[in-house]
Design a protein around this motif. Structure first.
Motif, PDB file in Angstrom:
ATOM      1  N   ARG A 105      76.067  39.923  19.516  1.00  0.00           N
ATOM      2  CA  ARG A 105      77.286  39.783  20.687  1.00  0.00           C
ATOM      3  C   ARG A 105      76.591  38.872  21.761  1.00  0.00           C
ATOM      4  NH1 ARG A 105      78.793  46.148  20.498  1.00  0.00           N
ATOM      5  NH2 ARG A 105      78.977  46.209  18.156  1.00  0.00           N
ATOM      6  N   ILE A 106      77.014  37.737  22.105  1.00  0.00           N
ATOM      7  CA  ILE A 106      76.788  36.960  23.072  1.00  0.00           C
ATOM      8  C   ILE A 106      77.658  36.923  24.030  1.00  0.00           C
ATOM      9  CG2 ILE A 106      75.510  35.481  21.326  1.00  0.00           C
ATOM     10  CD1 ILE A 106      77.836  33.088  21.953  1.00  0.00           C
ATOM     11  N   TYR A 124      72.063  37.510  24.493  1.00  0.00           N
ATOM     12  CA  TYR A 124      72.616  38.346  23.264  1.00  0.00           C
ATOM     13  C   TYR A 124      72.203  39.835  23.061  1.00  0.00           C
ATOM     14  CZ  TYR A 124      68.456  37.782  20.485  1.00  0.00           C
ATOM     15  OH  TYR A 124      67.448  37.998  20.013  1.00  0.00           O
ATOM     16  N   SER A 125      72.870  40.609  22.317  1.00  0.00           N
ATOM     17  CA  SER A 125      72.538  41.747  21.860  1.00  0.00           C
ATOM     18  C   SER A 125      72.782  41.769  20.272  1.00  0.00           C
ATOM     19  CB  SER A 125      73.226  42.912  22.630  1.00  0.00           C
ATOM     20  OG  SER A 125      72.870  42.981  23.842  1.00  0.00           O
ATOM     21  N   TYR A 127      73.166  43.985  16.654  1.00  0.00           N
ATOM     22  CA  TYR A 127      73.456  45.193  16.211  1.00  0.00           C
ATOM     23  C   TYR A 127      73.262  45.138  14.873  1.00  0.00           C
ATOM     24  CZ  TYR A 127      75.087  46.551  20.816  1.00  0.00           C
ATOM     25  OH  TYR A 127      75.123  46.736  22.260  1.00  0.00           O
ATOM     26  N   TYR A 128      72.635  45.905  14.347  1.00  0.00           N
ATOM     27  CA  TYR A 128      72.328  45.887  12.740  1.00  0.00           C
ATOM     28  C   TYR A 128      72.964  47.363  12.252  1.00  0.00           C
ATOM     29  CZ  TYR A 128      70.336  45.960   8.042  1.00  0.00           C
ATOM     30  OH  TYR A 128      70.314  46.023   6.724  1.00  0.00           O
ATOM     31  N   LYS A 129      74.047  47.042  11.543  1.00  0.00           N
ATOM     32  CA  LYS A 129      74.696  48.472  10.905  1.00  0.00           C
ATOM     33  C   LYS A 129      75.331  49.296  12.307  1.00  0.00           C
ATOM     34  CE  LYS A 129      72.782  48.341   6.362  1.00  0.00           C
ATOM     35  NZ  LYS A 129      72.039  49.381   5.298  1.00  0.00           N
ATOM     36  N   GLY A 130      75.527  48.485  13.345  1.00  0.00           N
ATOM     37  CA  GLY A 130      76.105  49.195  14.483  1.00  0.00           C
ATOM     38  C   GLY A 130      75.186  49.984  15.437  1.00  0.00           C
ATOM     39  N   LYS A 131      73.876  49.652  15.080  1.00  0.00           N
ATOM     40  CA  LYS A 131      72.573  50.206  15.970  1.00  0.00           C
ATOM     41  C   LYS A 131      72.200  48.820  16.720  1.00  0.00           C
ATOM     42  CE  LYS A 131      70.334  53.720  15.694  1.00  0.00           C
ATOM     43  NZ  LYS A 131      69.220  54.891  15.214  1.00  0.00           N
ATOM     44  N   LEU A 132      71.944  49.190  17.999  1.00  0.00           N
ATOM     45  CA  LEU A 132      71.314  47.881  18.720  1.00  0.00           C
ATOM     46  C   LEU A 132      69.883  48.066  18.114  1.00  0.00           C
ATOM     47  CD1 LEU A 132      71.206  45.999  21.082  1.00  0.00           C
ATOM     48  CD2 LEU A 132      70.295  47.683  22.578  1.00  0.00           C
ATOM     49  N   ASN A 133      69.578  46.687  17.714  1.00  0.00           N
ATOM     50  CA  ASN A 133      68.242  46.496  17.041  1.00  0.00           C
ATOM     51  C   ASN A 133      67.577  45.637  17.821  1.00  0.00           C
ATOM     52  OD1 ASN A 133      66.649  44.526  15.342  1.00  0.00           O
ATOM     53  ND2 ASN A 133      66.861  46.224  14.065  1.00  0.00           N
ATOM     54  N   HIS A 134      67.786  44.580  18.593  1.00  0.00           N
ATOM     55  CA  HIS A 134      67.002  43.786  19.649  1.00  0.00           C
ATOM     56  C   HIS A 134      67.921  43.006  20.650  1.00  0.00           C
ATOM     57  CE1 HIS A 134      67.231  41.077  16.228  1.00  0.00           C
ATOM     58  NE2 HIS A 134      67.535  40.141  17.208  1.00  0.00           N
ATOM     59  N   CYS A 135      67.293  42.515  21.592  1.00  0.00           N
ATOM     60  CA  CYS A 135      68.123  41.574  22.132  1.00  0.00           C
ATOM     61  C   CYS A 135      67.358  40.467  23.033  1.00  0.00           C
ATOM     62  CB  CYS A 135      68.620  42.346  23.488  1.00  0.00           C
ATOM     63  SG  CYS A 135      67.214  42.980  24.600  1.00  0.00           S
ATOM     64  N   GLY A 136      68.037  39.383  23.468  1.00  0.00           N
ATOM     65  CA  GLY A 136      67.308  38.351  23.965  1.00  0.00           C
ATOM     66  C   GLY A 136      68.159  37.227  24.545  1.00  0.00           C
ATOM     67  N   VAL A 137      67.532  36.178  24.360  1.00  0.00           N
ATOM     68  CA  VAL A 137      68.689  34.751  24.934  1.00  0.00           C
ATOM     69  C   VAL A 137      68.578  33.865  23.459  1.00  0.00           C
ATOM     70  CG1 VAL A 137      68.822  33.035  26.475  1.00  0.00           C
ATOM     71  CG2 VAL A 137      68.220  35.028  27.455  1.00  0.00           C
ATOM     72  N   ASP A 138      69.747  33.509  23.331  1.00  0.00           N
ATOM     73  CA  ASP A 138      69.725  32.411  22.504  1.00  0.00           C
ATOM     74  C   ASP A 138      70.005  30.987  23.347  1.00  0.00           C
ATOM     75  OD1 ASP A 138      69.899  33.724  19.844  1.00  0.00           O
ATOM     76  OD2 ASP A 138      72.094  33.965  20.323  1.00  0.00           O
ATOM     77  N   SER A 139      69.339  29.924  23.017  1.00  0.00           N
ATOM     78  CA  SER A 139      69.266  28.725  23.597  1.00  0.00           C
ATOM     79  C   SER A 139      69.668  27.622  22.717  1.00  0.00           C
ATOM     80  CB  SER A 139      67.992  28.135  24.461  1.00  0.00           C
ATOM     81  OG  SER A 139      68.013  26.811  24.832  1.00  0.00           O
ATOM     82  N   PHE A 140      70.824  27.049  22.702  1.00  0.00           N
ATOM     83  CA  PHE A 140      71.343  25.926  21.901  1.00  0.00           C
ATOM     84  C   PHE A 140      71.436  24.818  22.339  1.00  0.00           C
ATOM     85  CE2 PHE A 140      73.787  29.968  20.903  1.00  0.00           C
ATOM     86  CZ  PHE A 140      73.615  30.070  19.488  1.00  0.00           C
ATOM     87  N   GLN A 141      70.962  23.482  21.354  1.00  0.00           N
ATOM     88  CA  GLN A 141      71.246  22.501  21.571  1.00  0.00           C
ATOM     89  C   GLN A 141      72.124  21.930  20.732  1.00  0.00           C
ATOM     90  OE1 GLN A 141      69.613  20.465  24.307  1.00  0.00           O
ATOM     91  NE2 GLN A 141      69.325  22.649  24.932  1.00  0.00           N
TER      92      GLN A 141
END
Length: 164
Positions: A105-106, A124-125, A127-141
């Protein structure tokens, strides 16, 4: 000789002072990006996440250019490391998951477009199988290829905490 060195240094300093101001005034003169262009960039980014949640390797591959680069940044033994992954390997890994298992989810915070180039910054956050797994930032070019926005470069950060 000293006079030539002094003159050269003054000229260089003036150039460095002038260049950023000139670049800013040029940027201010650029036309505002259109809502349609922004929407098409967002749709291209969202295609990747639709492919992920549907475990669809075809949609995932369609999101990227043929020469795309994927990297993830993480800490290993106190050192920052950037791990490279191919689009095919990534698509294959997601396709092995069940539908709905990989739910990223971004929130797009920054979107900039200049002709055929766009930049997207999206916390973003994951979720794997409905549970929060990790988060961070996506940077797209993003690159406009034959009228279609594609991901050319995706780099992300990953952390377990703090996640919101």
């Amino acid at each position: 000789m000293i006079n030539k060195i002094f003159t050269t240094m003054v000229a260089l300093c003036a150039t460095f002072v002038y260049m950023p101001a000139h670049a800013q005034s040029q940027a201010a003169n650029l036309p505002a990006q259109s809502r349609a262009a922004e929407d098409s960039v967002k749709a291209a980014v969202n295609l990747l996440f639709t492919g992920m949640i549907q475990s669809d390797p075809t949609l995932i591959r369609q999101s990227f250019t043929d020469s795309a680069i994927l990297q993830s940044i993480f800490e290993k033994d106190g050192t920052t490391v950037a791990r490279l992954e191919s689009v095919d390997d990534f698509a294959r890994a997601i396709s092995r998951m069940g539908k709905g298992d990989a739910d990223e989810r971004i929130r797009i915070d920054v979107l900039r477009i200049d002709g055929p180039l766009a930049t997207v910054w999206a916390p973003y956050s994951f979720y794997y199988k409905g549970k929060l797994n990790h988060c961070g930032v996506d940077s797209f070019q993003m690159l406009l290829v034959n009228g279609v926005w594609k991901i050319q470069y995706l780099i992300d950060t990953r952390r377990k905490q703090p996640c919101q």
